[in-house]
Design a protein around this motif. Structure first.
Motif, PDB file in Angstrom:
ATOM      1  N   ASP A   1       0.814  -1.232   0.000  1.00 37.23           N
ATOM      2  CA  ASP A   1       0.000   0.000   0.000  1.00 37.23           C
ATOM      3  C   ASP A   1       0.842   1.275   0.000  1.00 37.23           C
ATOM      4  N   SER A   2       2.024   1.233   0.619  1.00 43.22           N
ATOM      5  CA  SER A   2       2.832   2.460   0.682  1.00 43.22           C
ATOM      6  C   SER A   2       4.024   2.433  -0.283  1.00 43.22           C
ATOM      7  N   TYR A   3       4.117   1.374  -1.099  1.00 36.89           N
ATOM      8  CA  TYR A   3       5.300   1.221  -1.959  1.00 36.89           C
ATOM      9  C   TYR A   3       5.503   2.424  -2.890  1.00 36.89           C
ATOM     10  N   ASP A   4       4.423   2.909  -3.494  1.00 35.15           N
ATOM     11  CA  ASP A   4       4.580   4.018  -4.444  1.00 35.15           C
ATOM     12  C   ASP A   4       5.009   5.310  -3.747  1.00 35.15           C
ATOM     13  N   GLN A   5       4.692   5.446  -2.467  1.00 32.57           N
ATOM     14  CA  GLN A   5       5.188   6.618  -1.717  1.00 32.57           C
ATOM     15  C   GLN A   5       6.691   6.479  -1.483  1.00 32.57           C
ATOM     16  N   THR A   6       7.132   5.252  -1.178  1.00 33.82           N
ATOM     17  CA  THR A   6       8.572   5.030  -0.957  1.00 33.82           C
ATOM     18  C   THR A   6       9.362   5.365  -2.215  1.00 33.82           C
ATOM     19  N   VAL A   7       8.888   4.908  -3.375  1.00 33.95           N
ATOM     20  CA  VAL A   7       9.680   5.145  -4.591  1.00 33.95           C
ATOM     21  C   VAL A   7       9.691   6.620  -4.983  1.00 33.95           C
ATOM     22  N   SER A   8       8.720   7.384  -4.468  1.00 33.67           N
ATOM     23  CA  SER A   8       8.762   8.816  -4.802  1.00 33.67           C
ATOM     24  C   SER A   8       9.562   9.612  -3.763  1.00 33.67           C
ATOM     25  N   GLY A   9      10.304   8.889  -2.901  1.00 37.30           N
ATOM     26  CA  GLY A   9      11.286   9.553  -2.035  1.00 37.30           C
ATOM     27  C   GLY A   9      10.764   9.961  -0.670  1.00 37.30           C
ATOM     28  N   HIS A  10       9.629   9.367  -0.220  1.00 37.90           N
ATOM     29  CA  HIS A  10       9.062   9.757   1.069  1.00 37.90           C
ATOM     30  C   HIS A  10       9.767   9.117   2.266  1.00 37.90           C
ATOM     31  N   ASP A  11      10.561   8.066   2.027  1.00 37.47           N
ATOM     32  CA  ASP A  11      11.239   7.394   3.139  1.00 37.47           C
ATOM     33  C   ASP A  11      12.731   7.770   3.086  1.00 37.47           C
TER      34      ASP A  11
ATOM     35  N   THR B   1      31.327  -1.082   2.740  1.00 39.56           N
ATOM     36  CA  THR B   1      31.348   0.358   3.056  1.00 39.56           C
ATOM     37  C   THR B   1      29.931   0.928   3.053  1.00 39.56           C
ATOM     38  N   MET B   2      29.106   0.507   2.101  1.00 43.81           N
ATOM     39  CA  MET B   2      27.731   1.023   2.001  1.00 43.81           C
ATOM     40  C   MET B   2      26.896   0.572   3.219  1.00 43.81           C
ATOM     41  N   ILE B   3      27.148  -0.642   3.711  1.00 38.92           N
ATOM     42  CA  ILE B   3      26.426  -1.123   4.904  1.00 38.92           C
ATOM     43  C   ILE B   3      26.849  -0.289   6.114  1.00 38.92           C
ATOM     44  N   GLU B   4      28.161  -0.065   6.248  1.00 43.41           N
ATOM     45  CA  GLU B   4      28.670   0.732   7.383  1.00 43.41           C
ATOM     46  C   GLU B   4      28.119   2.156   7.309  1.00 43.41           C
ATOM     47  N   ASP B   5      28.072   2.707   6.118  1.00 45.61           N
ATOM     48  CA  ASP B   5      27.564   4.059   5.903  1.00 45.61           C
ATOM     49  C   ASP B   5      26.092   4.151   6.341  1.00 45.61           C
ATOM     50  N   ALA B   6      25.299   3.131   5.972  1.00 44.40           N
ATOM     51  CA  ALA B   6      23.874   3.115   6.359  1.00 44.40           C
ATOM     52  C   ALA B   6      23.757   3.060   7.885  1.00 44.40           C
ATOM     53  N   LYS B   7      24.583   2.224   8.515  1.00 38.27           N
ATOM     54  CA  LYS B   7      24.542   2.100   9.990  1.00 38.27           C
ATOM     55  C   LYS B   7      24.900   3.423  10.639  1.00 38.27           C
ATOM     56  N   GLN B   8      25.944   4.079  10.114  1.00 36.99           N
ATOM     57  CA  GLN B   8      26.393   5.364  10.680  1.00 36.99           C
ATOM     58  C   GLN B   8      25.325   6.436  10.593  1.00 36.99           C
ATOM     59  N   LYS B   9      24.541   6.394   9.517  1.00 43.39           N
ATOM     60  CA  LYS B   9      23.471   7.385   9.347  1.00 43.39           C
ATOM     61  C   LYS B   9      22.246   7.024  10.174  1.00 43.39           C
ATOM     62  N   GLY B  10      22.289   5.873  10.841  1.00 42.09           N
ATOM     63  CA  GLY B  10      21.125   5.417  11.623  1.00 42.09           C
ATOM     64  C   GLY B  10      20.042   4.826  10.731  1.00 42.09           C
ATOM     65  N   TYR B  11      20.416   4.457   9.492  1.00 47.24           N
ATOM     66  CA  TYR B  11      19.447   3.855   8.562  1.00 47.24           C
ATOM     67  C   TYR B  11      19.427   2.332   8.812  1.00 47.24           C
ATOM     68  N   ASN B  12      18.837   1.956   9.955  1.00 47.27           N
ATOM     69  CA  ASN B  12      18.941   0.555  10.365  1.00 47.27           C
ATOM     70  C   ASN B  12      18.109  -0.395   9.522  1.00 47.27           C
ATOM     71  N   ARG B  13      16.982   0.111   9.006  1.00 49.63           N
ATOM     72  CA  ARG B  13      16.175  -0.752   8.116  1.00 49.63           C
ATOM     73  C   ARG B  13      16.942  -1.020   6.826  1.00 49.63           C
ATOM     74  N   LEU B  14      17.574   0.031   6.292  1.00 48.53           N
ATOM     75  CA  LEU B  14      18.353  -0.130   5.058  1.00 48.53           C
ATOM     76  C   LEU B  14      19.539  -1.083   5.297  1.00 48.53           C
ATOM     77  N   ALA B  15      20.251  -0.879   6.419  1.00 49.93           N
ATOM     78  CA  ALA B  15      21.408  -1.741   6.715  1.00 49.93           C
ATOM     79  C   ALA B  15      20.942  -3.193   6.863  1.00 49.93           C
ATOM     80  N   GLY B  16      19.814  -3.397   7.553  1.00 50.14           N
ATOM     81  CA  GLY B  16      19.283  -4.745   7.759  1.00 50.14           C
ATOM     82  C   GLY B  16      18.917  -5.394   6.431  1.00 50.14           C
ATOM     83  N   ASP B  17      18.331  -4.598   5.557  1.00 50.61           N
ATOM     84  CA  ASP B  17      17.942  -5.078   4.232  1.00 50.61           C
ATOM     85  C   ASP B  17      19.201  -5.492   3.442  1.00 50.61           C
ATOM     86  N   LEU B  18      20.226  -4.639   3.461  1.00 45.93           N
ATOM     87  CA  LEU B  18      21.457  -4.947   2.715  1.00 45.93           C
ATOM     88  C   LEU B  18      22.114  -6.224   3.237  1.00 45.93           C
TER      89      LEU B  18
END
Ligand code: SAM
Length: 212
Positions: A14-24, A156-173
Motif C-alpha cells: 500500500d505504501s510502496y509508491d510513496q517510498t519510490v517517490s522519495g518519502h522514506d 562500506t555502504m552497509i557501514e555508511d547506512a549504519k552510521q546514518k542510523g538507517y537501520n532498516r536499510l542496513a538490515g535489508d542490505l
C-alpha cells in the motif's frame, strides 16, 4: 524459490509508491532517479517483453507507453492487485517468480527493476540458464537493481547506512541477496550472454546482457 521475502511486500504494497517517490529518507538514495531508471530499462527493451517482479506496475506502464507488448510475473498477491488496478485490462500479470513462471512463446527481452536481489547467487545462475534457453542471438536481459562494484564497496555502504542510523536499510542490505558486478558478469557470461553495466545512482546499476 526466492519467495522468502514476500511477507515484506504484503505489508509494503500500500505504501510502496510513496517510498519510490522519495518519502522514506532511509530509501531516498536507493530510489533516487527512479523514473529515469524505469525509462532507461524500457528504452533498452525490445518488442515482446517478459517482466519479472512487476510490483505495483510502474515499469510495466512505461513499457506499455513505449508501445511494447508486455507480460508480467509477480509472486505477491498484494502487489499484483495494485498493479492490476493501474494497468489496462489487456495486460496479463501472472502469479510466478524469476524461476517458476508460465512459459511464453516469442519473448525477445526479459526485464526487471529492483527485484533480482531476491534470488541467491545460485538461483541467479539458474535463472540466467533458463533465460538463455528462451532467447535467441541478439535478444536480451535488461535488469536494474542494487549491486556493488566490489565486496569492499558493499561493506562500506552497509557501514555508511549504519552510521546514518538507517537501520532498516542496513538490515535489508545484510539480509537480502545483493551481489557484486564481477559475480553477476561471470554468471551471465557463463550462460551465453555478453553483458554491460552502467551506474544509475549510488546503489542501482543497469545490466544489459545480450545473447551471443
Ligand atoms: C522492490 S519491488 C520492485 C517492484 C517494481 N519492479 C519496481 O521497480 O518498482 C520488488 C518486487 O519483486 C517481487 N519479488 C520478490 N521475490 C521475487 C521473486 N523470487 N521473483 C520475482 N519477483 C519477486 C516482490 O513481490 C516485489 O513486487
Amino acid at each position: 524459490m526466492g519467495r522468502e521475502f514476500l511477507d515484506i511486500f504484503a505489508e509494503w504494497a500500500d505504501s510502496y509508491d510513496q517510498t519510490v517517490s522519495g518519502h522514506d529518507p532511509q530509501y531516498m538514495e536507493v530510489f533516487s532517479n527512479y523514473n529515469q531508471i524505469l525509462e532507461e530499462v524500457a528504452n533498452r527493451a525490445i518488442s515482446t517483453v517478459l517482466e519479472f517482479g512487476v510490483g505495483t506496475g510502474n515499469l510495466t506502464q512505461v513499457l506499455l507507453q513505449k508501445g511494447l507488448k508486455v507480460t508480467g510475473v509477480e509472486p505477491s498477491k498484494e502487489m499484483r492487485q495494485i498493479a492490476l488496478q493501474k494497468l489496462p485490462s489487456f495486460v496479463e500479470i501472472n502469479e510466478g517468480d524469476f524461476l517458476t513462471f508460465p512459459m511464453q512463446e516469442g519473448i525477445q527481452s526479459i526485464v526487471s527493476t529492483y527485484a533480482f536481489h531476491h534470488l541467491t547467487d545460485e538461483e541467479k545462475e539458474k535463472a540466467f540458464r533458463i533465460y538463455s534457453s528462451m532467447l535467441d542471438k541478439g535478444q536480451k536481459i535488461v535488469f536494474a537493481d542494487t549491486m556493488f562494484e566490489s565486496e569492499q564497496i558493499f561493506t562500506t555502504m552497509i557501514e555508511d547506512a549504519k552510521q546514518k542510523g538507517y537501520n532498516r536499510l542496513a538490515g535489508d542490505l545484510l539480509s537480502e541477496y545483493y551481489t557484486t558486478i564481477p559475480k553477476l558478469k561471470d554468471m551471465v557470461t557463463s550462460a551465453g550472454f555478453s553483458a554491460d553495466f552502467k551506474q544509475l545512482n549510488q546503489f542501482v546499476w543497469i545490466m544489459e546482457a545480450i545473447k551471443r
